[in-house]
Scaffold this active site. Structure first.
Site, mmCIF file in Angstrom:
data_model
loop_
_atom_site.group_PDB
_atom_site.id
_atom_site.type_symbol
_atom_site.label_atom_id
_atom_site.label_comp_id
_atom_site.label_asym_id
_atom_site.label_seq_id
_atom_site.Cartn_x
_atom_site.Cartn_y
_atom_site.Cartn_z
ATOM 1 N N ARG A 96 0.846 -1.215 0.000
ATOM 2 C CA ARG A 96 0.000 0.000 0.000
ATOM 3 C C ARG A 96 0.876 1.257 0.000
ATOM 4 N NH1 ARG A 96 -1.753 2.154 4.417
ATOM 5 N NH2 ARG A 96 -2.252 0.201 5.443
ATOM 6 N N TYR B 282 -14.877 16.377 -15.352
ATOM 7 C CA TYR B 282 -15.305 14.989 -15.305
ATOM 8 C C TYR B 282 -16.318 14.851 -14.150
ATOM 9 C CZ TYR B 282 -15.087 9.958 -15.027
ATOM 10 O OH TYR B 282 -15.416 8.636 -14.998
ATOM 11 N N ASP C 212 -5.909 18.007 -15.047
ATOM 12 C CA ASP C 212 -6.250 16.651 -15.488
ATOM 13 C C ASP C 212 -5.874 16.543 -16.966
ATOM 14 O OD1 ASP C 212 -7.504 14.345 -16.457
ATOM 15 O OD2 ASP C 212 -9.197 14.516 -15.081
ATOM 16 N N LYS D 141 -7.609 5.374 -19.173
ATOM 17 C CA LYS D 141 -7.934 5.782 -20.544
ATOM 18 C C LYS D 141 -6.713 5.626 -21.462
ATOM 19 C CE LYS D 141 -11.764 6.878 -18.411
ATOM 20 N NZ LYS D 141 -12.036 8.211 -17.901
HETATM 21 C C1 LIG Z 1 -12.319 8.692 -16.648
HETATM 22 C C2 LIG Z 1 -11.864 10.010 -16.192
HETATM 23 C C3 LIG Z 1 -11.583 10.260 -14.849
HETATM 24 C C4 LIG Z 1 -11.785 9.207 -13.774
HETATM 25 O O1 LIG Z 1 -10.984 8.080 -13.975
HETATM 26 P P1 LIG Z 1 -11.384 6.653 -13.333
HETATM 27 O O2 LIG Z 1 -10.208 5.794 -13.654
HETATM 28 O O3 LIG Z 1 -12.654 6.226 -13.989
HETATM 29 O O4 LIG Z 1 -11.562 6.862 -11.869
HETATM 30 C C5 LIG Z 1 -11.113 11.495 -14.498
HETATM 31 N N1 LIG Z 1 -10.940 12.476 -15.411
HETATM 32 C C6 LIG Z 1 -11.207 12.280 -16.714
HETATM 33 C C7 LIG Z 1 -11.006 13.398 -17.665
HETATM 34 C C8 LIG Z 1 -11.675 11.054 -17.150
HETATM 35 O O5 LIG Z 1 -11.960 10.876 -18.445
#
Ligand SMILES: *Cc1c(COP(=O)(O)O)cnc(C)c1O
Length: 394
Positions: A55, A108, A180, A205
């Protein structure tokens, strides 16, 4: 070793010291043993750098963290079990009761909930400003603003935030600018080089790229990532070592995938823009995009995300998404297969219709995560699905 594909494949990775293995070994272990008691003490304080408990830190995850740090131009990086684990931990590591968070409105879904709904419950006040309005950001930043949080390009309307401008505003009050970078990946843009303090990712992603693993990351200066790591220990959103291996494997093809995403999305965007049943297309690479000049300044590639508005009704748009054969109707993005969503009925139902309209999410808006299929096949697919839609009132 400076270029994108070479760095994606090799980067900071080395042959395994024990066996020469070309790929990172998967240290699928929870804990690490010691021969001497005083070694444990030195490991626990961080003095020796030895691993203690997964962890806290794990060798496979460390290999991945160095790899992404290199791609983002960061000193250090911490990985998480999901994008939201990375985002929530990075934000919570930088705020306490009485602080203020300034964020752009188009976020998001769950990042919006964290900032808009969750933080105020812990005594952190928040202000959301329009995404493409730096002046509003300047007006609403406060002396006690500790985090400026933003996302660019945005989901699902592909608006851009001027990262350099936002960084200047954050710096003026010594707040951390967190960006982000999920939609671009480090191949498309490097926010740290534009002045951001911390980059966060849904590695679920593009970084992984195959819709097969959940992961998240935060990258930045050593002291910022150290603080985020300490919070990760407490909140516990650590990445599993096997998932870390999958993300490393995904990143090896990141640059080549992004090139293909860029080219295919540009071709599909141009096709859609010329189609009589399409009202408008949102893609930063199109000259019609209101922030096209900014895209050229801060992005190396415009990525695989686009959205467009159909003429007609919410039902027409639903019918269109059902008629696609190559593209799949489904949430998520950034993978090899093309995915479409209709935000008004799927991803943005938590917003009121008024808020949706305000952020440009009309009933017939369709978001496309353009995969790496052949552009001609995708265009044919969209064309046949558009042919099934009656031309509704504009
Ligand atoms: C999918 C996504 C998230 C969240 O990611 P998870 O892995 O689903 O928790 C955050 N920001 C953006 C822009 C995303 O496309």
């Amino acid at each position: 070793m400076a270029r994108d594909s070479t760095r994606s494949v090799h980067g900071t990775e080395e042959l395994d010291k024990l066996t020469g293995s070309v790929l990172a070994p998967i240290y699928q272990t929870v804990t690490f043993g010691f021969k001497k008691a005083d070694e444990v003490a030195k490991a626990v304080t961080g003095e020796s750098g030895d691993f203690v408990y997964t962890r806290w830190d794990n060798p496979t995850t460390r290999i991945l963290e160095k790899k992404l740090a290199d791609l983002e131009g960061a000193a250090d990086c911490a990985f998480f079990s999901s994008g939201m684990a990375a985002i929530s931990t990075a934000v919570l590591a930088n705020v306490k009761k009485g602080d203020h968070v300034l964020a752009t409105r188009d976020l998001y879904g769950e990042a919006y909930r964290l900032i808009h709904d969750v933080l105020p419950g812990f005594g952190v006040s928040t202000t959301l400003v329009d995404t493409d309005d730096l002046r509003a950001m300047e007006q609403h930043v406060r002396k006690n603003t500790r985090v400026v949080y933003t996302e660019t390009p945005t989901n699902p309307t592909l608006k851009l935030v001027d990262i350099r401008g936002a960084a200047k505003i954050a710096r003026s009050v010594k707040a951390k600018l967190i960006v982000d970078n999920t939609f671009s990946s480090p191949i498309g843009q490097q926010p740290l080089k534009l002045g951001a303090d911390i980059v966060v990712h849904a590695a679920t992603k593009y970084l992984s790229g195959h819709s097969d693993v959940m992961a998240g990351a935060a990258a930045g200066r050593k002291e910022d990532i150290d603080r985020i790591r300490r919070m990760r220990k407490v909140l516990g959103g650590t990445l599993d070592p096997h998932a870390a291996f999958l993300v490393i494997r995904g990143i090896k093809t990141l640059a080549i995938r992004m090139q293909k995403h860029n080219d295919t999305a540009a071709a599909l965007a141009a096709f859609l823009e010329s189609h009589s049943k399409v009202k408008r297309v949102n893609y930063p690479g199109l000259e019609s995009h209101p922030q096209h000049a900014l895209a050229k300044r801060q992005m190396k590639g415009c990525g695989g995300m686009l959205s467009f508005e159909l003429k007609g009704s919410i039902k027409d748009a639903m019918h269109f998404t059902e008629s696609l054969k190559v593209a799949t109707l489904g949430a998520s993005l950034g993978a090899v297969e093309t995915l479409v969503v209709q935000p008004a009925t799927m991803t943005h139902t938590q917003l009121t219709p008024g808020d949706r309209r305000r952020t440009g999410i009309s009933d017939t808006l369709i978001r496309v995560s353009v995969g790496i299929e052949d552009a001609e096949d995708l265009i044919d697919d969209f064309e046949q699905a558009l042919a099934k839609v009656r031309v509704g009132p504009a």
